[in-house]
Scaffold this active site. Structure first.
Site, PDB file in Angstrom:
ATOM      1  CB  VAL A  56      -0.948   0.047   1.224  1.00 51.55           C
ATOM      2  CG1 VAL A  56      -1.988  -1.063   1.139  1.00 51.55           C
ATOM      3  CG2 VAL A  56      -0.163  -0.035   2.530  1.00 51.55           C
ATOM      4  CB  SER A  57       0.448   4.582  -1.402  1.00 53.60           C
ATOM      5  OG  SER A  57       0.492   4.150  -2.738  1.00 53.60           O
ATOM      6  CB  SER A  58       0.120   6.308   2.979  1.00 53.35           C
ATOM      7  OG  SER A  58      -1.267   6.035   2.996  1.00 53.35           O
TER       8      SER A  58
END
Length: 201
Positions: A66-68
């Site tokens: 996931v990105s964050s």
């Protein structure tokens, strides 16, 4: 068909000099193969032999991203869905890799390690929930690279495991990048025009 490497290509791949390859060839440690025209070459079997990688030791890996940090629930759902898929498909997983980082960032530490291990022939199969879990752009290249190193990428294609908010953030990052470049170009043109005017005066 196994990919063939010319001596300098193979030397770069395994991190030695062509002189070292010639020395290994002479000593019998790693004997180069020969083409019909008697040119030396190497292939994936030589990488496995050099690093003592046996076919039964090559791994099946699941990669989740996931990105964050704020998407930890998305990461948890992604992992659970992949666990269910592997269980129902009878796939034995040797290693699970979780990473937090943008899909447009090709300098992710675990991503780079994964690509290196694929190139070294350590990975037989890589499972991902969706193409963009590996990378937002350029997937075709990484898939080609994996195939060249006899690694199969399995895409489960769980659309729900590809957060829409991530795409919005990535698109905003693209717009920001090009806006900065456009601003820089305009500033460069302005300075250039000013310099030419001063030169003429």
């Amino acid at each position: 068909m196994s990919q063939k490497y010319r001596p300098h290509e193979f030397a770069n791949k395994v991190g030695v000099s062509t002189r070292t390859l010639r020395r290994w060839d002479a000593s019998g440690k790693l004997i180069a193969k020969r083409t019909v025209s008697n040119h030396r070459y190497y292939d994936e079997t030589d990488i496995h032999k050099l690093f003592n990688i046996k076919e039964e030791d090559r791994k099946t890996i699941v990669y989740c991203r996931v990105s964050s940090a704020g998407q930890k629930n998305d990461l948890k759902s992604q992992i659970e869905a992949m666990e269910q898929f592997c269980l129902s498909s009878g796939i034995t997983v040797d290693e699970w890799i979780q990473e937090i980082g943008g899909g447009m960032n090709f300098k992710r530490k675990k991503f780079l390690s994964l690509m290196y291990r694929i190139q070294m022939g350590e990975i037989r199969k890589l499972l991902i929930a969706h193409k963009d879990r590996l990378c937002r752009f350029g997937f075709d290249y990484f898939e080609w690279m994996a195939k060249e190193n006899h690694c199969e990428i399995v895409i489960v294609n769980q659309e729900s495991l590809s957060p829409q908010q991530e795409m919005v953030e990535d698109l905003m990052a693209i717009i920001h990048t090009f806006s900065c470049r456009l601003y820089g170009l305009r500033k460069y043109k302005k300075n250039l025009k000013k310099a030419i005017t001063n030169e003429n005066n």
